[in-house]
Scaffold this active site. Structure first.
Site, PDB file in Angstrom:
ATOM      1  N   LYS A 113       1.185  -0.962  -0.411  1.00 56.13           N
ATOM      2  CA  LYS A 113      -0.011  -0.199  -0.210  1.00 56.13           C
ATOM      3  C   LYS A 113       0.763   1.475  -0.019  1.00 56.13           C
ATOM      4  O   LYS A 113       0.268   1.886  -0.345  1.00 56.13           O
ATOM      5  CB  LYS A 113      -0.741  -0.401   1.375  1.00 56.13           C
ATOM      6  CG  LYS A 113      -1.774  -1.180   0.933  1.00 56.13           C
ATOM      7  CD  LYS A 113      -2.785  -0.597   2.356  1.00 56.13           C
ATOM      8  CE  LYS A 113      -2.257  -1.254   3.674  1.00 56.13           C
ATOM      9  NZ  LYS A 113      -1.514  -2.385   4.049  1.00 56.13           N
ATOM     10  N   ARG A 130     -10.085   0.582   8.748  1.00 59.94           N
ATOM     11  CA  ARG A 130      -9.461  -0.401   9.077  1.00 59.94           C
ATOM     12  C   ARG A 130     -10.551  -1.158   9.331  1.00 59.94           C
ATOM     13  O   ARG A 130     -10.793  -2.744   9.841  1.00 59.94           O
ATOM     14  CB  ARG A 130      -8.573  -0.378  10.022  1.00 59.94           C
ATOM     15  CG  ARG A 130      -7.103  -0.509   9.147  1.00 59.94           C
ATOM     16  CD  ARG A 130      -5.606  -0.797  10.101  1.00 59.94           C
ATOM     17  NE  ARG A 130      -4.495  -1.620  10.100  1.00 59.94           N
ATOM     18  CZ  ARG A 130      -3.779  -0.801   8.991  1.00 59.94           C
ATOM     19  NH1 ARG A 130      -3.710   0.442   8.176  1.00 59.94           N
ATOM     20  NH2 ARG A 130      -2.914  -1.141   8.701  1.00 59.94           N
ATOM     21  N   ARG A 161      11.199  -5.373   4.899  1.00 57.09           N
ATOM     22  CA  ARG A 161      11.131  -4.075   4.510  1.00 57.09           C
ATOM     23  C   ARG A 161      12.225  -3.593   5.526  1.00 57.09           C
ATOM     24  O   ARG A 161      12.150  -3.386   6.462  1.00 57.09           O
ATOM     25  CB  ARG A 161       9.286  -3.880   5.296  1.00 57.09           C
ATOM     26  CG  ARG A 161       9.285  -2.363   5.067  1.00 57.09           C
ATOM     27  CD  ARG A 161       7.523  -1.634   5.270  1.00 57.09           C
ATOM     28  NE  ARG A 161       6.490  -2.337   6.325  1.00 57.09           N
ATOM     29  CZ  ARG A 161       5.828  -3.092   5.935  1.00 57.09           C
ATOM     30  NH1 ARG A 161       4.973  -2.342   5.143  1.00 57.09           N
ATOM     31  NH2 ARG A 161       4.850  -3.535   7.033  1.00 57.09           N
ATOM     32  N   ARG A 190      11.069  -1.443  10.989  1.00 56.45           N
ATOM     33  CA  ARG A 190       9.586  -0.900  12.305  1.00 56.45           C
ATOM     34  C   ARG A 190      10.087  -2.194  13.269  1.00 56.45           C
ATOM     35  O   ARG A 190       9.743  -3.572  12.947  1.00 56.45           O
ATOM     36  CB  ARG A 190       8.491  -1.407  11.348  1.00 56.45           C
ATOM     37  CG  ARG A 190       8.440  -0.155  10.952  1.00 56.45           C
ATOM     38  CD  ARG A 190       6.629   0.406   9.849  1.00 56.45           C
ATOM     39  NE  ARG A 190       5.752  -0.693  10.353  1.00 56.45           N
ATOM     40  CZ  ARG A 190       4.541  -0.776   9.952  1.00 56.45           C
ATOM     41  NH1 ARG A 190       4.222  -0.498   8.469  1.00 56.45           N
ATOM     42  NH2 ARG A 190       3.520  -1.137  10.283  1.00 56.45           N
ATOM     43  N   ARG A 250      -1.377  -9.242  12.564  1.00 57.96           N
ATOM     44  CA  ARG A 250      -1.299  -8.387  12.070  1.00 57.96           C
ATOM     45  C   ARG A 250      -2.589  -8.675  11.156  1.00 57.96           C
ATOM     46  O   ARG A 250      -3.434  -7.910  10.221  1.00 57.96           O
ATOM     47  CB  ARG A 250      -0.530  -7.153  11.800  1.00 57.96           C
ATOM     48  CG  ARG A 250       0.049  -5.964  12.423  1.00 57.96           C
ATOM     49  CD  ARG A 250       1.876  -6.247  12.361  1.00 57.96           C
ATOM     50  NE  ARG A 250       1.790  -4.749  11.433  1.00 57.96           N
ATOM     51  CZ  ARG A 250       2.781  -5.163  10.932  1.00 57.96           C
ATOM     52  NH1 ARG A 250       3.873  -5.604  10.724  1.00 57.96           N
ATOM     53  NH2 ARG A 250       2.769  -4.301   9.330  1.00 57.96           N
TER      54      ARG A 250
HETATM   55  P1  ADP Z   1       0.606  -1.824   7.328  1.00 58.81           P
HETATM   56  O1  ADP Z   1       1.640  -0.559   6.529  1.00 58.81           O
HETATM   57  O2  ADP Z   1       1.699  -2.577   7.330  1.00 58.81           O
HETATM   58  O3  ADP Z   1      -0.379  -2.117   6.907  1.00 58.81           O
HETATM   59  P2  ADP Z   1       0.236   0.689   9.048  1.00 58.81           P
HETATM   60  O4  ADP Z   1       1.910   1.072   8.358  1.00 58.81           O
HETATM   61  O5  ADP Z   1      -0.701   1.144   8.604  1.00 58.81           O
HETATM   62  O6  ADP Z   1       1.099  -1.116   8.804  1.00 58.81           O
HETATM   63  O7  ADP Z   1       0.080   0.129  10.228  1.00 58.81           O
HETATM   64  C1  ADP Z   1       0.285  -0.315  11.246  1.00 58.81           C
HETATM   65  C2  ADP Z   1       0.276   0.127  12.561  1.00 58.81           C
HETATM   66  O8  ADP Z   1      -0.638   1.539  13.145  1.00 58.81           O
HETATM   67  C3  ADP Z   1      -0.707  -0.961  12.653  1.00 58.81           C
HETATM   68  O9  ADP Z   1      -1.005  -2.249  13.232  1.00 58.81           O
HETATM   69  C4  ADP Z   1      -2.207  -0.566  13.860  1.00 58.81           C
HETATM   70  O10 ADP Z   1      -1.650  -0.783  15.413  1.00 58.81           O
HETATM   71  C5  ADP Z   1      -2.542   0.956  13.690  1.00 58.81           C
HETATM   72  N1  ADP Z   1      -2.500   1.886  12.744  1.00 58.81           N
HETATM   73  C6  ADP Z   1      -3.134   2.048  11.487  1.00 58.81           C
HETATM   74  N2  ADP Z   1      -4.258   2.577  11.032  1.00 58.81           N
HETATM   75  C7  ADP Z   1      -5.164   1.720  12.309  1.00 58.81           C
HETATM   76  C8  ADP Z   1      -6.087   2.290  12.471  1.00 58.81           C
HETATM   77  N3  ADP Z   1      -7.205   2.919  10.175  1.00 58.81           N
HETATM   78  N4  ADP Z   1      -7.196   1.552  12.889  1.00 58.81           N
HETATM   79  C9  ADP Z   1      -6.491   1.348  13.753  1.00 58.81           C
HETATM   80  N5  ADP Z   1      -4.867   1.343  13.677  1.00 58.81           N
HETATM   81  C10 ADP Z   1      -3.969   1.422  13.308  1.00 58.81           C
HETATM   82  P1  ADP Z   2       1.985  -1.604   3.552  1.00 54.84           P
HETATM   83  O1  ADP Z   2       2.269  -0.328   3.285  1.00 54.84           O
HETATM   84  O2  ADP Z   2       0.637  -2.305   2.781  1.00 54.84           O
HETATM   85  O3  ADP Z   2       2.579  -2.477   4.552  1.00 54.84           O
HETATM   86  P2  ADP Z   2       4.247  -1.732   1.813  1.00 54.84           P
HETATM   87  O4  ADP Z   2       4.836  -0.483   0.496  1.00 54.84           O
HETATM   88  O5  ADP Z   2       5.474  -0.700   3.220  1.00 54.84           O
HETATM   89  O6  ADP Z   2       3.509  -2.166   2.322  1.00 54.84           O
HETATM   90  O7  ADP Z   2       5.498  -2.885   1.107  1.00 54.84           O
HETATM   91  C1  ADP Z   2       6.185  -3.765   2.497  1.00 54.84           C
HETATM   92  C2  ADP Z   2       6.812  -4.470   1.190  1.00 54.84           C
HETATM   93  O8  ADP Z   2       7.237  -4.582   0.560  1.00 54.84           O
HETATM   94  C3  ADP Z   2       8.239  -3.449   1.249  1.00 54.84           C
HETATM   95  O9  ADP Z   2       9.728  -3.347   1.546  1.00 54.84           O
HETATM   96  C4  ADP Z   2       8.575  -2.838  -0.014  1.00 54.84           C
HETATM   97  O10 ADP Z   2       9.810  -2.216  -0.607  1.00 54.84           O
HETATM   98  C5  ADP Z   2       7.981  -4.523  -0.541  1.00 54.84           C
HETATM   99  N1  ADP Z   2       7.468  -4.601  -1.309  1.00 54.84           N
HETATM  100  C6  ADP Z   2       6.211  -3.907  -2.460  1.00 54.84           C
HETATM  101  N2  ADP Z   2       5.737  -3.955  -3.107  1.00 54.84           N
HETATM  102  C7  ADP Z   2       6.145  -4.881  -3.432  1.00 54.84           C
HETATM  103  C8  ADP Z   2       6.212  -5.411  -4.993  1.00 54.84           C
HETATM  104  N3  ADP Z   2       5.012  -5.649  -5.903  1.00 54.84           N
HETATM  105  N4  ADP Z   2       7.340  -6.711  -5.421  1.00 54.84           N
HETATM  106  C9  ADP Z   2       7.672  -6.894  -4.206  1.00 54.84           C
HETATM  107  N5  ADP Z   2       8.202  -6.870  -2.824  1.00 54.84           N
HETATM  108  C10 ADP Z   2       7.412  -4.869  -3.135  1.00 54.84           C
END
Ligand code: ADP
Ligand code: ADP
Length: 213
Positions: free
Chosen positions: A13, A88, A127, A160, A171
């Site tokens: 994302k 979410r 990541r 992270r 998660r």
């Molecule tokens: P990811 O990129 O792995 O999906 P995020 O950076 O979006 O993770 O979120 C990291 C953490 O922040 C989540 O596991 C949750 O604890 C909190 N968080 C982020 N967005 C929300 C939301 N919309 N509602 C509740 N918790 C959230």
């Molecule tokens: P999210 O915000 O959904 O948690 P991220 O954008 O941070 O996900 O991506 C999670 C990890 O996967 C990062 O290390 C990123 O560089 C890698 N990544 C993202 N998109 C791809 C893809 N299409 N193929 C391979 N690796 C990816």
């Protein structure tokens, strides 16, 4: 363009969000980034959020919703925005609907990126994030030119706290229970764009752009 990016942790994302906001010139609103910035600054909100984030659980709706409402009221959101990681839960989605209604605006699309659990775990664990600008890299799939150094601003990369196997698995479970029902919620509204997140980064981006045209 008013967009939501939906998808499990690690699906890509944030990576797609960076490219989308550049193309459409809209602000990137990531609730995860907002919480991490608050943790870094040691605010009360950050301290509360950290308790949940470290366990891989969702931060309570009332904390998240007020932050997003506040952010959407800012001037730069007037002509569009990209919500990344929000909503979410169904409660968050309903609160967002109400707020958008009050503002007299509508969502254009909800981009739903999907991939299997094994891929998500591998992506999240590998990541690495820039301390300065937050850009995400991957040790295998998207490495920086110089190990541990951001290509953009030379910042040091870090992992992270919640990107370990155990917390990532929690998660993903939390996503399946609390967030996945949103796919149906937005399908009923006819604004879902499903995107296969297993493809390379550029290909995923092209699919999204085509779907938004
Ligand atoms: P990811 O990129 O792995 O999906 P995020 O950076 O979006 O993770 O979120 C990291 C953490 O922040 C989540 O596991 C949750 O604890 C909190 N968080 C982020 N967005 C929300 C939301 N919309 N509602 C509740 N918790 C959230
Ligand atoms: P999210 O915000 O959904 O948690 P991220 O954008 O941070 O996900 O991506 C999670 C990890 O996967 C990062 O290390 C990123 O560089 C890698 N990544 C993202 N998109 C791809 C893809 N299409 N193929 C391979 N690796 C990816």
């Amino acid at each position: 363009m008013r967009l939501i990016l939906l998808g499990p942790p690690g699906v890509g994302k944030g990576t797609q969000a960076s490219a989308i906001v550049k193309k459409y010139n809209i602000p990137h609103i990531s609730t995860g980034d907002i919480f991490r910035a608050n943790i870094k600054e040691g605010t009360e909100l950050g301290m509360k959020a950290k308790e949940y984030m470290d366990k891989g659980l969702l931060v309570p709706d009332e904390l998240v919703v007020s932050i997003v409402k506040d952010r959407l009221s800012k001037d730069d959101c007037k002509d569009g925005f990209l919500l990344d990681g929000f909503p979410r839960t169904i409660e968050q989605a309903e609160a967002l609907d109400e707020e958008l209604k009050n503002m007299g605006i509508k969502l254009d699309k909800v981009v739903n990126i999907y991939a299997d659990k094994e891929i998500l775990i591998e992506r999240a664990i590998g990541r690495r994030i820039c301390k300065k600008c937050g850009t995400a890299y991957h040790i295998k799939f998207n490495p920086p030119k110089v190990e541990n150094v951001c290509d953009i601003d030379g910042g040091e990369l870090f992992q992270r706290d919640d990107d370990n196997r155990e917390t990532v698995s929690t998660r993903i479970e939390v996503y399946e229970k609390q967030t996945e029902p949103l796919i149906e919620y937005y399908k009923e509204k006819g604004i879902i764009l499903d995107v296969d997140g297993t493809k390379p980064i550029e290909e995923v981006f092209e699919t999204i752009v085509k779907g938004l045209e």
